[in-house]
Write a protein that holds these residues in place. Sequence first.
Motif, PDB file in Angstrom:
ATOM      1  N   GLY A 191       0.835  -1.298  -0.119  1.00  0.00           N
ATOM      2  CA  GLY A 191       0.145  -0.157   0.042  1.00  0.00           C
ATOM      3  C   GLY A 191       0.890   1.329  -0.126  1.00  0.00           C
ATOM      4  O   GLY A 191       0.534   2.152   0.551  1.00  0.00           O
ATOM      5  N   ASP A 192       1.775   1.179  -0.798  1.00  0.00           N
ATOM      6  CA  ASP A 192       2.679   2.350  -0.931  1.00  0.00           C
ATOM      7  C   ASP A 192       3.219   2.576  -2.265  1.00  0.00           C
ATOM      8  O   ASP A 192       3.812   1.395  -2.813  1.00  0.00           O
ATOM      9  CB  ASP A 192       3.652   2.365   0.145  1.00  0.00           C
ATOM     10  N   TYR A 193       3.438   3.755  -2.996  1.00  0.00           N
ATOM     11  CA  TYR A 193       3.787   3.730  -4.293  1.00  0.00           C
ATOM     12  C   TYR A 193       5.115   3.353  -4.365  1.00  0.00           C
ATOM     13  O   TYR A 193       5.539   2.612  -5.355  1.00  0.00           O
ATOM     14  CB  TYR A 193       3.618   5.389  -4.764  1.00  0.00           C
ATOM     15  N   TRP A 194       5.986   3.946  -3.648  1.00  0.00           N
ATOM     16  CA  TRP A 194       7.607   3.451  -3.687  1.00  0.00           C
ATOM     17  C   TRP A 194       7.635   2.174  -3.498  1.00  0.00           C
ATOM     18  O   TRP A 194       8.812   1.588  -4.088  1.00  0.00           O
ATOM     19  CB  TRP A 194       8.452   4.321  -2.747  1.00  0.00           C
ATOM     20  N   SER A 195       6.900   1.576  -2.738  1.00  0.00           N
ATOM     21  CA  SER A 195       6.960   0.060  -2.661  1.00  0.00           C
ATOM     22  C   SER A 195       6.994  -0.549  -3.765  1.00  0.00           C
ATOM     23  O   SER A 195       7.520  -1.673  -4.158  1.00  0.00           O
ATOM     24  CB  SER A 195       6.277  -0.556  -1.281  1.00  0.00           C
ATOM     25  N   TRP A 196       5.904  -0.213  -4.503  1.00  0.00           N
ATOM     26  CA  TRP A 196       5.401  -0.776  -5.973  1.00  0.00           C
ATOM     27  C   TRP A 196       6.693  -0.504  -6.864  1.00  0.00           C
ATOM     28  O   TRP A 196       6.755  -1.431  -7.712  1.00  0.00           O
ATOM     29  CB  TRP A 196       4.242  -0.430  -6.414  1.00  0.00           C
ATOM     30  N   ALA A 197       6.943   0.801  -6.926  1.00  0.00           N
ATOM     31  CA  ALA A 197       8.199   0.920  -7.788  1.00  0.00           C
ATOM     32  C   ALA A 197       9.457   0.093  -7.497  1.00  0.00           C
ATOM     33  O   ALA A 197      10.062  -0.366  -8.462  1.00  0.00           O
ATOM     34  CB  ALA A 197       8.555   2.573  -7.578  1.00  0.00           C
ATOM     35  N   VAL A 198       9.798   0.031  -6.187  1.00  0.00           N
ATOM     36  CA  VAL A 198      10.864  -1.024  -5.944  1.00  0.00           C
ATOM     37  C   VAL A 198      10.535  -2.460  -6.512  1.00  0.00           C
ATOM     38  O   VAL A 198      11.512  -3.158  -7.031  1.00  0.00           O
ATOM     39  CB  VAL A 198      11.314  -1.171  -4.430  1.00  0.00           C
ATOM     40  N   LEU A 199       9.316  -2.897  -6.264  1.00  0.00           N
ATOM     41  CA  LEU A 199       8.953  -4.293  -6.766  1.00  0.00           C
ATOM     42  C   LEU A 199       8.984  -4.222  -8.086  1.00  0.00           C
ATOM     43  O   LEU A 199       9.291  -5.341  -8.902  1.00  0.00           O
ATOM     44  CB  LEU A 199       7.620  -4.724  -6.387  1.00  0.00           C
ATOM     45  N   SER A 200       8.614  -3.302  -8.973  1.00  0.00           N
ATOM     46  CA  SER A 200       8.667  -3.206 -10.345  1.00  0.00           C
ATOM     47  C   SER A 200      10.087  -3.302 -10.655  1.00  0.00           C
ATOM     48  O   SER A 200      10.420  -4.040 -11.822  1.00  0.00           O
ATOM     49  CB  SER A 200       8.072  -1.951 -10.897  1.00  0.00           C
ATOM     50  N   ALA A 201      10.909  -2.523 -10.270  1.00  0.00           N
ATOM     51  CA  ALA A 201      12.342  -2.705 -10.336  1.00  0.00           C
ATOM     52  C   ALA A 201      12.862  -4.147 -10.548  1.00  0.00           C
ATOM     53  O   ALA A 201      13.643  -4.413 -11.223  1.00  0.00           O
ATOM     54  CB  ALA A 201      13.291  -1.634  -9.637  1.00  0.00           C
ATOM     55  N   ALA A 202      12.547  -4.683  -9.537  1.00  0.00           N
ATOM     56  CA  ALA A 202      12.807  -6.162  -9.316  1.00  0.00           C
ATOM     57  C   ALA A 202      12.168  -6.874 -10.306  1.00  0.00           C
ATOM     58  O   ALA A 202      13.029  -7.980 -10.862  1.00  0.00           O
ATOM     59  CB  ALA A 202      12.337  -6.790  -7.948  1.00  0.00           C
ATOM     60  N   TYR A 203      11.153  -6.747 -10.766  1.00  0.00           N
ATOM     61  CA  TYR A 203      10.635  -7.300 -11.871  1.00  0.00           C
ATOM     62  C   TYR A 203      11.362  -7.211 -13.315  1.00  0.00           C
ATOM     63  O   TYR A 203      11.439  -7.992 -14.344  1.00  0.00           O
ATOM     64  CB  TYR A 203       9.055  -7.069 -12.230  1.00  0.00           C
ATOM     65  N   PHE A 204      11.920  -6.078 -13.537  1.00  0.00           N
ATOM     66  CA  PHE A 204      12.706  -5.511 -14.472  1.00  0.00           C
ATOM     67  C   PHE A 204      14.313  -5.921 -14.258  1.00  0.00           C
ATOM     68  O   PHE A 204      15.135  -5.600 -14.875  1.00  0.00           O
ATOM     69  CB  PHE A 204      12.716  -4.066 -14.584  1.00  0.00           C
ATOM     70  N   ARG A 205      14.546  -7.063 -13.335  1.00  0.00           N
ATOM     71  CA  ARG A 205      15.636  -7.424 -12.901  1.00  0.00           C
ATOM     72  C   ARG A 205      16.713  -6.633 -12.478  1.00  0.00           C
ATOM     73  O   ARG A 205      18.197  -6.651 -12.574  1.00  0.00           O
ATOM     74  CB  ARG A 205      16.241  -8.145 -14.236  1.00  0.00           C
ATOM     75  N   LEU A 206      16.420  -5.311 -11.869  1.00  0.00           N
ATOM     76  CA  LEU A 206      17.343  -4.576 -11.041  1.00  0.00           C
ATOM     77  C   LEU A 206      17.447  -5.383  -9.583  1.00  0.00           C
ATOM     78  O   LEU A 206      16.503  -5.335  -9.121  1.00  0.00           O
ATOM     79  CB  LEU A 206      16.778  -3.116 -11.006  1.00  0.00           C
ATOM     80  N   ARG A 207      18.431  -5.398  -9.340  1.00  0.00           N
ATOM     81  CA  ARG A 207      18.741  -6.031  -8.002  1.00  0.00           C
ATOM     82  C   ARG A 207      19.696  -5.610  -6.685  1.00  0.00           C
ATOM     83  O   ARG A 207      19.487  -5.572  -5.824  1.00  0.00           O
ATOM     84  CB  ARG A 207      19.545  -7.521  -8.249  1.00  0.00           C
ATOM     85  N   ARG A 208      20.456  -4.438  -7.540  1.00  0.00           N
ATOM     86  CA  ARG A 208      21.522  -4.036  -6.491  1.00  0.00           C
ATOM     87  C   ARG A 208      21.087  -2.536  -6.192  1.00  0.00           C
ATOM     88  O   ARG A 208      20.280  -1.786  -6.930  1.00  0.00           O
ATOM     89  CB  ARG A 208      22.862  -3.732  -7.203  1.00  0.00           C
ATOM     90  N   PHE A 209      21.620  -2.183  -4.761  1.00  0.00           N
ATOM     91  CA  PHE A 209      20.927  -0.780  -4.435  1.00  0.00           C
ATOM     92  C   PHE A 209      21.240   0.397  -5.319  1.00  0.00           C
ATOM     93  O   PHE A 209      20.344   1.327  -5.742  1.00  0.00           O
ATOM     94  CB  PHE A 209      21.433  -0.586  -3.213  1.00  0.00           C
ATOM     95  N   ASP A 210      22.407   0.452  -5.877  1.00  0.00           N
ATOM     96  CA  ASP A 210      22.698   1.581  -6.787  1.00  0.00           C
ATOM     97  C   ASP A 210      21.996   1.651  -8.183  1.00  0.00           C
ATOM     98  O   ASP A 210      21.705   2.613  -8.594  1.00  0.00           O
ATOM     99  CB  ASP A 210      24.168   1.605  -6.882  1.00  0.00           C
ATOM    100  N   GLU A 211      21.807   0.455  -8.442  1.00  0.00           N
ATOM    101  CA  GLU A 211      21.046   0.600  -9.841  1.00  0.00           C
ATOM    102  C   GLU A 211      19.615   0.686  -9.571  1.00  0.00           C
ATOM    103  O   GLU A 211      18.737   1.318 -10.457  1.00  0.00           O
ATOM    104  CB  GLU A 211      21.253  -0.729 -10.489  1.00  0.00           C
ATOM    105  N   ILE A 212      19.066   0.463  -8.707  1.00  0.00           N
ATOM    106  CA  ILE A 212      17.556   0.646  -8.306  1.00  0.00           C
ATOM    107  C   ILE A 212      17.336   2.326  -7.997  1.00  0.00           C
ATOM    108  O   ILE A 212      16.572   3.042  -8.414  1.00  0.00           O
ATOM    109  CB  ILE A 212      17.100  -0.125  -6.934  1.00  0.00           C
ATOM    110  N   HIS A 213      18.594   2.652  -7.211  1.00  0.00           N
ATOM    111  CA  HIS A 213      18.349   4.117  -6.731  1.00  0.00           C
ATOM    112  C   HIS A 213      18.491   4.861  -8.178  1.00  0.00           C
ATOM    113  O   HIS A 213      17.923   5.882  -8.375  1.00  0.00           O
ATOM    114  CB  HIS A 213      19.533   4.328  -6.078  1.00  0.00           C
ATOM    115  N   ALA A 214      19.350   4.610  -9.134  1.00  0.00           N
ATOM    116  CA  ALA A 214      19.377   5.124 -10.237  1.00  0.00           C
ATOM    117  C   ALA A 214      18.295   5.297 -11.167  1.00  0.00           C
ATOM    118  O   ALA A 214      17.936   6.282 -11.855  1.00  0.00           O
ATOM    119  CB  ALA A 214      20.614   4.614 -11.100  1.00  0.00           C
ATOM    120  N   ALA A 215      17.505   4.332 -11.237  1.00  0.00           N
ATOM    121  CA  ALA A 215      16.252   3.871 -12.059  1.00  0.00           C
ATOM    122  C   ALA A 215      15.375   4.845 -11.450  1.00  0.00           C
ATOM    123  O   ALA A 215      14.356   5.302 -11.995  1.00  0.00           O
ATOM    124  CB  ALA A 215      16.159   2.522 -12.264  1.00  0.00           C
ATOM    125  N   LEU A 216      15.045   4.811 -10.101  1.00  0.00           N
ATOM    126  CA  LEU A 216      13.957   5.347  -9.373  1.00  0.00           C
ATOM    127  C   LEU A 216      14.140   6.881  -9.312  1.00  0.00           C
ATOM    128  O   LEU A 216      13.015   7.661  -9.310  1.00  0.00           O
ATOM    129  CB  LEU A 216      13.425   4.594  -8.153  1.00  0.00           C
TER     130      LEU A 216
END
Length: 326
Positions: A191-216
């Motif tokens: 129930g949180d927009y950023w939680s879904w954004a992080v989950l979406s990054a995982a579905y797009f195979r982003l796994r490391r903190f730095d690359e998730i941070h850069a994408a979001l």
Amino acid sequence: MQTSEERADEPDMRALIMGNPVARAFAITGDAWTQLILREAFYGVRRFSAWRDQLGAPRSVLADRLQRLTAAGMLETRPVAEGGARLEYRLTAMGLDMFGVAVMQGQWERKWARSPLQERYALRFYDRQTGDRLEPVVLGYEHGTPAGIDNVVWAVTAPMTPIAPPTSRRRRSQPIETDRPIIDRSTDIMGDYWSWAVLSAAYFRLRRFDEIHAALGVATNILADRLSRLVLHGVLERKPYQDAPVRYEYRLTEAGRDMYPIVLAMHGWSERWLYPDESPPLRLKSRTTGEILSPVVCDRSTGRAIDPRRVRWEVEREAAPKGGAP
């Protein structure tokens, strides 16, 4: 989406994650209070006071979410009585179509995040006309075959622009439990927009903190908090990928992969209502046949789309485990 992208050029990850149809949908419905308000609307709640009594939401928060849902076209206001000043809120066709997403969220919650009520009772669905039990499942299209994380790929078909995230919605600080056997504890996880954004990054195979941070482009403290919460709830798991110093990557667990039907259902809803006059910039395809998919929540046995106007809800006591208490 843990799948392959079919164009030769490498997509911009920020635009891909923050500008796809699911991101656009979750900008409207991705916070906990909105999900709970819609759930109550499916139960027939129409008046401000009834939402307030059932959810205990702060008056300002409830008014804000109802206004947003009305502006988005998911609710409409009508006078309670002819010529009266008091209004009630009713689901539009757009809002009613969100029922399938809510059902899939409830299916996930029942498996992975049960409330005490859900330990004792199950919410089951029946066709009002035939009396037949309905088993909700996401199909690639009505009367199609089941769609899931292993048989769906995606393709960018038009440029995408990142959608500005909501600015006035904070993650709810305290969980609440209600007397509904659906969409309760799951709102503390999804129930949180950023939680879904992080989950979406995982579905797009982003796994490391730095690359998730850069994408979001999200603040590091918010990202760290959401990653920690998703790990705590068993949606992601941390695995070391470097020893000196130790660094971790975040991978989907079975529970995280099981959220994918919710994402597919939301993608289908977004296609139907947020792109009425154009093709969405990201399309889903069958991995095996290449045919375009427009996911919809259907009954598994008939393949027919589940129409909430034809559904009867029944709360039924769960059978006691063999050898357990009656």
